[in-house]
Design an enzyme around this catalytic site. Structure first.
Site, PDB file in Angstrom:
ATOM      1  CB  SER A  96       1.693   0.880   6.316  1.00 31.79           C
ATOM      2  OG  SER A  96       2.666   0.453   7.218  1.00 31.79           O
ATOM      3  CB  SER A 135       5.252   0.639   9.432  1.00 29.91           C
ATOM      4  OG  SER A 135       6.127   1.501   8.706  1.00 29.91           O
ATOM      5  CG  ASP A 136       4.866  -2.808   3.587  1.00 27.45           C
ATOM      6  OD1 ASP A 136       4.306  -3.769   3.055  1.00 27.45           O
ATOM      7  OD2 ASP A 136       5.868  -2.244   3.086  1.00 27.45           O
ATOM      8  CD1 TRP A 137       6.088   3.441   0.761  1.00 23.36           C
ATOM      9  CD2 TRP A 137       8.168   2.647   0.507  1.00 23.36           C
ATOM     10  NE1 TRP A 137       6.802   4.357   0.043  1.00 23.36           N
ATOM     11  CE2 TRP A 137       8.081   3.903  -0.132  1.00 23.36           C
ATOM     12  CE3 TRP A 137       9.393   1.969   0.461  1.00 23.36           C
ATOM     13  CZ2 TRP A 137       9.161   4.483  -0.781  1.00 23.36           C
ATOM     14  CZ3 TRP A 137      10.455   2.544  -0.196  1.00 23.36           C
ATOM     15  CH2 TRP A 137      10.343   3.776  -0.802  1.00 23.36           C
TER      16      TRP A 137
END
Ligand code: GLC
Length: 703
Positions: free
Chosen positions: A268, A264-266
């Site tokens: 998210s 996942s992105d930071w």
């Protein structure tokens, strides 16, 4: 290790507890709070931003082998000794900072971008990094978005070529090699369509546009073998990308056959609660995992909730095991089970070599785009005294651009000094960083060069702007300088297209230098003084004003396409419709003419050969980028007025003519049709061999 990866993983999984499997799905940004106990219990699968300061290695902000080995030793004390994989944002170079990705795209040289990525991999791996959160391959059509700097611009053809080349550059033939690292194609998918160019905002993309514009770079990255992808922050058509099973599993895995893992992105995963699709952390974790996000970056919700969700039957062991399998597969392919540690002696031999600096300088030169050159003002070598003025006069790390955590200002020759080193002996350079002084000194010189633009902090993530004009105070300097009657060159450093319409009118020459990286000063000097010739072309359309975005060349025709005298047309009443400079545009220190366009047949069956002659009609050698565009005149859905299908560099001597040849294959005409299937449709096409997306020689053919 010759043992088959799948057999190895099956054997390991059979021994793992659910808690150990969940540990592989957890990534934290390393810091003082990184718990040695969690590492010893196998509760962390990956760390990033592991900086030397953590282990008493001084205050260096960069990772290094000792730090990575320190954390790896803790992880290998765990029962099953599963190694960590260390990640980091190695976006456009590590210690050797190359031009920003948008600038790299302006070179239209994916092979060169791959070479730079290979050097970045060698440097980063020497400091213990085995996984980069790159390449960023999001198509962007709105320059207000700060992250337009990180991608390859507006075109899916160029974007796909760059994506594949960067993945191959980072990973090589096998990322188990000590000097190769795992790539991470990001941010899947459609992040560049965030409304208003605002990071983290939502966006609406139709399925045909998603498939034909935003996805091709990801398909190319998967075909090139990227080990990982990163899910985007965006709420795409009402479904956050991090919880989008259709995109993350049905498309990415079932259709495209991707077998690596998605991070996942930071935060998210946790942010699914803010999006309003998850009631709590447990619900967020289940949605993301079930969608196809195997590793949770930073939010910690997998670590905190999956075990209890498993116990109360909200998620199955099989789902957790499959996610762990995908992470272990990439770790095994990366050779981490046999080479978990980094040789601390490699860094001194690897970081910032002369070879990498030379490549950085060449790359910076090849990225710069000459936008205007009235009366052949450039190159400047015929002037004796030249003033260089503006806020970039003393630039060092300001040349890096966004996402350069491991670049160091002390590694950069300040712009002023670099220009002095490159300038011919008969040229006297004066410098001024204050406007008032610059206007005074300008009276006493033969020519003026303004070096202006945006600071890297105004570019990249969380750096969206509502105005695309030059930063405050700079337009005034250009205007004042232009009244002095001196030959005026404007050099712009930026991470995005800026609306420099007025400045282009006021200057005699305009050179777009982007954020050119560690060797940007010398590269600029070589271009300005004619030791190198500008060959960059625009990978993104330049708007005349902020209000013109989104603007891009491969637009639809509409029912009332613009005509010179037409009223009630798709246009603004207060601005011409065409961009300030179109996709593919760029000048050289010479001129080129196109002639003799030929097709191998009137009907394309399987493929079609297209050729044209390109002549250097000017006084100097130069490099032209011949571009191949097509237009599908009638389709079951409306079709773009032009689509790039190929490009080739031609290095031509004065007077030299070369025949450029393209092969257009039928599958390149495929698109997402009205019934949702992908394929071609018979009919008439236009084809151009062109110097940019607005001009060129045109012919017709049938399919
Ligand atoms: C950031 C960015 C992403 C980056 C990650 C780790 O928020 O969106 O591109 O890789 O966090 O730094």
């Amino acid at each position: 290790m010759t043992q088959n990866t799948e057999e190895f993983i099956n054997h390991l999984l059979a021994q793992m507890t659910p808690a150990e499997m969940i540990g592989q799905l957890t990534q934290f940004s390393a810091g003082p709070e990184t718990s040695p106990d969690l590492l010893r219990q196998g509760q962390i699968g990956s760390l990033f931003n592991a900086s030397g300061a953590l282990t008493g290695q001084g205050q260096s902000k960069s990772s290094n082998a000792a730090t990575a080995n320190y954390f790896q030793n803790l992880a290998l004390e765990a029962r099953l000794k599963i190694p960590l994989i260390f990640g980091r944002d190695v976006i456009h170079g590590y210690r050797t900072v190359f031009p920003i990705p948008l600038a790299q795209a302006a070179s239209f040289n994916p092979e060169l971008a791959g070479q730079a990525a290979s050097i970045a991999a060698s440097e980063a791996s020497a400091d213990g990094i085995k996984w980069t959160f790159a390449p960023m391959i999001d198509i962007a059509r709105d320059a207000r978005w700060g992250r337009v700097a990180e991608g390859s611009g507006e075109d899916p053809c160029l974007g796909a070529d760059m994506a594949a080349a960067l993945v191959r550059g980072f990973q090589g033939d096998s990322y188990s090699a000590p000097d190769k690292i795992v790539a991470c194609a990001k941010h899947y998918v459609g992040y560049g369509a965030s409304e208003g160019g605002r990071d983290y905002d939502g966006g609406e993309i139709s399925e045909p546009t998603l498939r034909d514009v935003y996805m091709p770079p990801y398909q190319a990255a998967v075909s090139a073998g990227t080990g990982t992808l990163m899910s985007a922050f965006i709420d795409l058509n009402g479904v956050p990308a991090t919880a989008n099973r259709r995109l993350l599993t049905d498309v990415l895995r079932s259709e495209w056959g991707f077998d690596g893992f998605v991070v996942s992105d930071w935060d998210s995963v946790g942010e699914l609660i803010h999006h309003g699709v998850a009631e709590d952390e447990a619900h967020a974790a289940i949605q993301a995992l079930r969608a196809g996000v195997e590793m949770d970056m930073v939010s910690g919700v997998y670590h905190k909730t999956l075990a209890s969700s498993l116990q109360n039957g909200k998620i199955s062991l099989g789902e957790i095991e499959e996610a762990a399998r995908r992470v272990l597969r990439i770790k095994h392919r990366a050779g981490l089970f046999t080479q978990p540690f980094t040789d601390p002696d490699r860094a001194a031999l690897t970081l910032l070599t002369d070879k990498s600096r030379q490549l950085a300088r060449k790359f910076a030169r090849d990225c710069m785009v000459l936008l205007k050159n009235e009366h052949k003002l450039l190159p400047l070598s015929r002037f004796r005294r030249i003033l260089v003025a503006g806020n970039f006069v003393h630039a060092t790390s300001e040349l890096f651009g966004t996402w350069t955590p491991d670049g160091r200002a002390e590694d950069v020759t300040p712009l002023e000094e670099a220009l002095r080193q490159v300038a011919p002996n008969n040229v006297e350079l004066w410098f001024a960083d204050q406007p008032d002084l610059a206007l005074i000194l300008a009276q006493q010189v033969d020519a003026v060069v303004l070096v202006l633009g945006e600071h890297p902090w105004r570019s990249g993530e969380n750096a969206n702007v509502s105005q695309l004009e030059l930063p405050p105070g700079q337009a005034e300097l250009v205007a004042a300088m232009s009244t002095l009657g001196k030959p005026l060159t404007l050099v712009v450093f930026a991470g995005r297209p800026l609306a420099i319409t007025r400045q282009v009118a006021q200057a005699d020459a305009v050179l777009y230098a982007w954020h050119p990286g560690i060797e940007g000063g010398a590269a600029l000097g070589e271009i300005l003084f004619g030791l190198g010739s500008p060959s960059g072309r625009l990978p993104i359309s330049f708007p005349r004003a902020t209000g013109q975005v989104p603007i891009y060349y491969n637009q639809k025709n509409s029912g009332r396409p613009i005509t010179p005298d037409g009223e009630f047309r798709t246009r603004y009443v207060d601005l011409p419709t065409a961009p300030l400079f179109p996709f593919g545009y760029g000048l050289a220190y010479t001129q080129f003419e196109y002639s003799n366009l030929k097709l191998s047949a009137e009907t394309l069956r399987g493929s079609l050969q297209i050729s044209a002659d390109v002549t250097n009609t000017g006084p100097r050698p130069g490099t032209e980028l011949a571009q191949l565009y097509v237009r599908d005149l009638v389709g079951s859905l409306t079709r773009p007025i032009r689509e790039l299908k190929g490009y080739q560099h031609l290095h031509l001597q004065p007077g030299e003519t070369r025949t450029v040849k393209f092969t257009l294959r039928e599958e390149q005409l495929a698109f997402t049709r009205a019934d949702g299937t992908r394929g071609v449709e018979p009919g008439q096409f236009h084809v151009w061999v062109a110097p940019d997306s607005q001009r060129g020689l045109r012919a017709e053919f049938w399919l």
